[in-house]
Write a protein that holds these residues in place. Structure first.
Motif, PDB file in Angstrom:
ATOM      1  N   PHE A 177       0.795  -1.218   0.000  1.00 40.69           N
ATOM      2  CA  PHE A 177       0.000   0.000   0.000  1.00 40.69           C
ATOM      3  C   PHE A 177       0.829   1.270   0.000  1.00 40.69           C
ATOM      4  O   PHE A 177       0.339   2.329  -0.378  1.00 40.69           O
ATOM      5  CB  PHE A 177      -0.984   0.001   1.174  1.00 40.69           C
ATOM      6  CG  PHE A 177      -2.146  -0.909   0.932  1.00 40.69           C
ATOM      7  CD1 PHE A 177      -3.248  -0.468   0.220  1.00 40.69           C
ATOM      8  CD2 PHE A 177      -2.132  -2.209   1.383  1.00 40.69           C
ATOM      9  CE1 PHE A 177      -4.318  -1.306  -0.029  1.00 40.69           C
ATOM     10  CE2 PHE A 177      -3.197  -3.060   1.141  1.00 40.69           C
ATOM     11  CZ  PHE A 177      -4.289  -2.603   0.434  1.00 40.69           C
ATOM     12  N   LEU A 178       2.075   1.188   0.437  1.00 38.03           N
ATOM     13  CA  LEU A 178       2.914   2.381   0.414  1.00 38.03           C
ATOM     14  C   LEU A 178       3.662   2.514  -0.905  1.00 38.03           C
ATOM     15  O   LEU A 178       4.270   3.538  -1.173  1.00 38.03           O
ATOM     16  CB  LEU A 178       3.892   2.378   1.597  1.00 38.03           C
ATOM     17  CG  LEU A 178       3.209   2.502   2.963  1.00 38.03           C
ATOM     18  CD1 LEU A 178       4.246   2.460   4.076  1.00 38.03           C
ATOM     19  CD2 LEU A 178       2.385   3.768   3.057  1.00 38.03           C
ATOM     20  N   GLY A 179       3.604   1.479  -1.741  1.00 35.24           N
ATOM     21  CA  GLY A 179       4.206   1.555  -3.065  1.00 35.24           C
ATOM     22  C   GLY A 179       3.400   2.502  -3.945  1.00 35.24           C
ATOM     23  O   GLY A 179       2.272   2.868  -3.621  1.00 35.24           O
ATOM     24  N   PRO A 180       3.988   2.913  -5.060  1.00 32.74           N
ATOM     25  CA  PRO A 180       3.279   3.842  -5.952  1.00 32.74           C
ATOM     26  C   PRO A 180       2.002   3.210  -6.507  1.00 32.74           C
ATOM     27  O   PRO A 180       2.046   2.120  -7.064  1.00 32.74           O
ATOM     28  CB  PRO A 180       4.289   4.134  -7.053  1.00 32.74           C
ATOM     29  CG  PRO A 180       5.287   3.030  -6.984  1.00 32.74           C
ATOM     30  CD  PRO A 180       5.283   2.510  -5.583  1.00 32.74           C
ATOM     31  N   GLN A 181       0.877   3.866  -6.300  1.00 33.66           N
ATOM     32  CA  GLN A 181      -0.414   3.376  -6.763  1.00 33.66           C
ATOM     33  C   GLN A 181      -0.734   3.964  -8.137  1.00 33.66           C
ATOM     34  O   GLN A 181      -0.449   5.128  -8.410  1.00 33.66           O
ATOM     35  CB  GLN A 181      -1.516   3.764  -5.768  1.00 33.66           C
ATOM     36  CG  GLN A 181      -1.298   3.248  -4.355  1.00 33.66           C
ATOM     37  CD  GLN A 181      -1.426   1.732  -4.276  1.00 33.66           C
ATOM     38  OE1 GLN A 181      -2.400   1.149  -4.722  1.00 33.66           O
ATOM     39  NE2 GLN A 181      -0.421   1.095  -3.702  1.00 33.66           N
ATOM     40  N   GLN A 182      -1.334   3.141  -8.974  1.00 35.45           N
ATOM     41  CA  GLN A 182      -1.835   3.545 -10.289  1.00 35.45           C
ATOM     42  C   GLN A 182      -0.739   4.155 -11.170  1.00 35.45           C
ATOM     43  O   GLN A 182      -0.993   5.030 -11.982  1.00 35.45           O
ATOM     44  CB  GLN A 182      -3.032   4.488 -10.145  1.00 35.45           C
ATOM     45  CG  GLN A 182      -4.208   3.790  -9.488  1.00 35.45           C
ATOM     46  CD  GLN A 182      -5.419   4.672  -9.325  1.00 35.45           C
ATOM     47  OE1 GLN A 182      -6.015   4.697  -8.277  1.00 35.45           O
ATOM     48  NE2 GLN A 182      -5.804   5.388 -10.361  1.00 35.45           N
ATOM     49  N   ARG A 183       0.462   3.648 -11.021  1.00 32.08           N
ATOM     50  CA  ARG A 183       1.563   4.042 -11.909  1.00 32.08           C
ATOM     51  C   ARG A 183       1.939   2.809 -12.726  1.00 32.08           C
ATOM     52  O   ARG A 183       2.384   1.805 -12.182  1.00 32.08           O
ATOM     53  CB  ARG A 183       2.764   4.530 -11.108  1.00 32.08           C
ATOM     54  CG  ARG A 183       3.849   5.060 -12.050  1.00 32.08           C
ATOM     55  CD  ARG A 183       5.107   5.504 -11.364  1.00 32.08           C
ATOM     56  NE  ARG A 183       4.874   6.343 -10.212  1.00 32.08           N
ATOM     57  CZ  ARG A 183       5.751   6.487  -9.219  1.00 32.08           C
ATOM     58  NH1 ARG A 183       6.895   5.833  -9.247  1.00 32.08           N
ATOM     59  NH2 ARG A 183       5.485   7.280  -8.203  1.00 32.08           N
ATOM     60  N   TRP A 184       1.732   2.893 -14.022  1.00 33.17           N
ATOM     61  CA  TRP A 184       1.943   1.744 -14.902  1.00 33.17           C
ATOM     62  C   TRP A 184       3.425   1.501 -15.125  1.00 33.17           C
ATOM     63  O   TRP A 184       4.199   2.434 -15.289  1.00 33.17           O
ATOM     64  CB  TRP A 184       1.220   1.962 -16.234  1.00 33.17           C
ATOM     65  CG  TRP A 184      -0.260   1.920 -16.035  1.00 33.17           C
ATOM     66  CD1 TRP A 184      -1.099   2.979 -15.849  1.00 33.17           C
ATOM     67  CD2 TRP A 184      -1.069   0.757 -15.945  1.00 33.17           C
ATOM     68  NE1 TRP A 184      -2.383   2.547 -15.659  1.00 33.17           N
ATOM     69  CE2 TRP A 184      -2.405   1.182 -15.708  1.00 33.17           C
ATOM     70  CE3 TRP A 184      -0.817  -0.609 -16.035  1.00 33.17           C
ATOM     71  CZ2 TRP A 184      -3.464   0.298 -15.578  1.00 33.17           C
ATOM     72  CZ3 TRP A 184      -1.879  -1.501 -15.906  1.00 33.17           C
ATOM     73  CH2 TRP A 184      -3.177  -1.046 -15.682  1.00 33.17           C
ATOM     74  N   ASP A 185       3.805   0.202 -15.148  1.00 29.96           N
ATOM     75  CA  ASP A 185       5.198  -0.195 -15.275  1.00 29.96           C
ATOM     76  C   ASP A 185       5.282  -1.363 -16.251  1.00 29.96           C
ATOM     77  O   ASP A 185       4.488  -2.303 -16.174  1.00 29.96           O
ATOM     78  CB  ASP A 185       5.725  -0.607 -13.897  1.00 29.96           C
ATOM     79  CG  ASP A 185       7.170  -1.040 -13.928  1.00 29.96           C
ATOM     80  OD1 ASP A 185       7.955  -0.494 -14.723  1.00 29.96           O
ATOM     81  OD2 ASP A 185       7.515  -1.949 -13.144  1.00 29.96           O
ATOM     82  N   ALA A 186       6.245  -1.307 -17.158  1.00 32.37           N
ATOM     83  CA  ALA A 186       6.434  -2.374 -18.140  1.00 32.37           C
ATOM     84  C   ALA A 186       7.687  -3.189 -17.832  1.00 32.37           C
ATOM     85  O   ALA A 186       8.216  -3.869 -18.690  1.00 32.37           O
ATOM     86  CB  ALA A 186       6.511  -1.786 -19.541  1.00 32.37           C
ATOM     87  N   GLY A 187       8.176  -3.093 -16.613  1.00 29.83           N
ATOM     88  CA  GLY A 187       9.358  -3.858 -16.231  1.00 29.83           C
ATOM     89  C   GLY A 187      10.627  -3.053 -16.445  1.00 29.83           C
ATOM     90  O   GLY A 187      10.601  -1.936 -16.951  1.00 29.83           O
ATOM     91  N   PRO A 188      11.749  -3.650 -16.075  1.00 26.27           N
ATOM     92  CA  PRO A 188      13.025  -2.949 -16.240  1.00 26.27           C
ATOM     93  C   PRO A 188      13.266  -2.618 -17.711  1.00 26.27           C
ATOM     94  O   PRO A 188      13.027  -3.428 -18.581  1.00 26.27           O
ATOM     95  CB  PRO A 188      14.073  -3.923 -15.716  1.00 26.27           C
ATOM     96  CG  PRO A 188      13.348  -5.113 -15.223  1.00 26.27           C
ATOM     97  CD  PRO A 188      11.901  -4.973 -15.534  1.00 26.27           C
ATOM     98  N   SER A 189      13.680  -1.438 -17.949  1.00 30.25           N
ATOM     99  CA  SER A 189      13.979  -0.906 -19.299  1.00 30.25           C
ATOM    100  C   SER A 189      12.783  -0.953 -20.242  1.00 30.25           C
ATOM    101  O   SER A 189      12.950  -0.947 -21.459  1.00 30.25           O
ATOM    102  CB  SER A 189      15.182  -1.628 -19.923  1.00 30.25           C
ATOM    103  OG  SER A 189      14.850  -2.951 -20.298  1.00 30.25           O
TER     104      SER A 189
END
Length: 125
Positions: free
Chosen positions: A47-59
């Motif tokens: 829950f303390l991690g960034p919410q609703q921020r899309w990530d496609a993995g490293p690089s």
């Protein structure tokens, strides 16, 4: 977004909510009054991690094919489908028919709310 494809599928009707007929005394017997809810150590990480921020993995190697984000501390996945469109997966539920990854990601908050609402309705007293 006026195209029918760009919208979420219609939400099925929810079951009618049962009105609470208990008293404060009955609630207390069930242990509900004074109940505190706290995050445990693992929950704090989610829950303390960034919410609703899309990530496609490293690089960003899977950008546009598979991207993930936290919604209410739980991972949602936006992924391509076999027909060349895009789907959203969250807590065991899925919806699809999005023409682009951006349209799917734009629909993600509403999809998360609908999934959480459906799960809430699945809990009986």
């Amino acid at each position: 977004m006026t195209n029918r494809e760009d919208r979420l599928p219609k939400r099925p009707p929810l079951l009618p909510r049962r009105p609470w007929r208990g008293t404060a005394e009955a609630l207390n017997r069930k242990g509900c009054i004074g109940m505190t809810i706290e995050l445990h150590a693992g929950g704090r990480v989610q829950f303390l991690g960034p919410q609703q921020r899309w990530d496609a993995g490293p690089s960003d190697e899977s950008k546009g094919v598979l991207e993930t984000a936290l919604f209410a501390g739980q991972r949602m996945m936006a992924i391509t489908d076999d027909a060349g469109g895009f789907e959203l997966h969250y807590l065991g539920f899925a919806t699809g028919g999005f023409r682009t990854m951006d349209i799917a990601k734009h629909a993600a908050p509403e999809f998360a709310r609908r999934v959480l609402d459906r799960m809430r309705e699945m809990v009986a007293d």
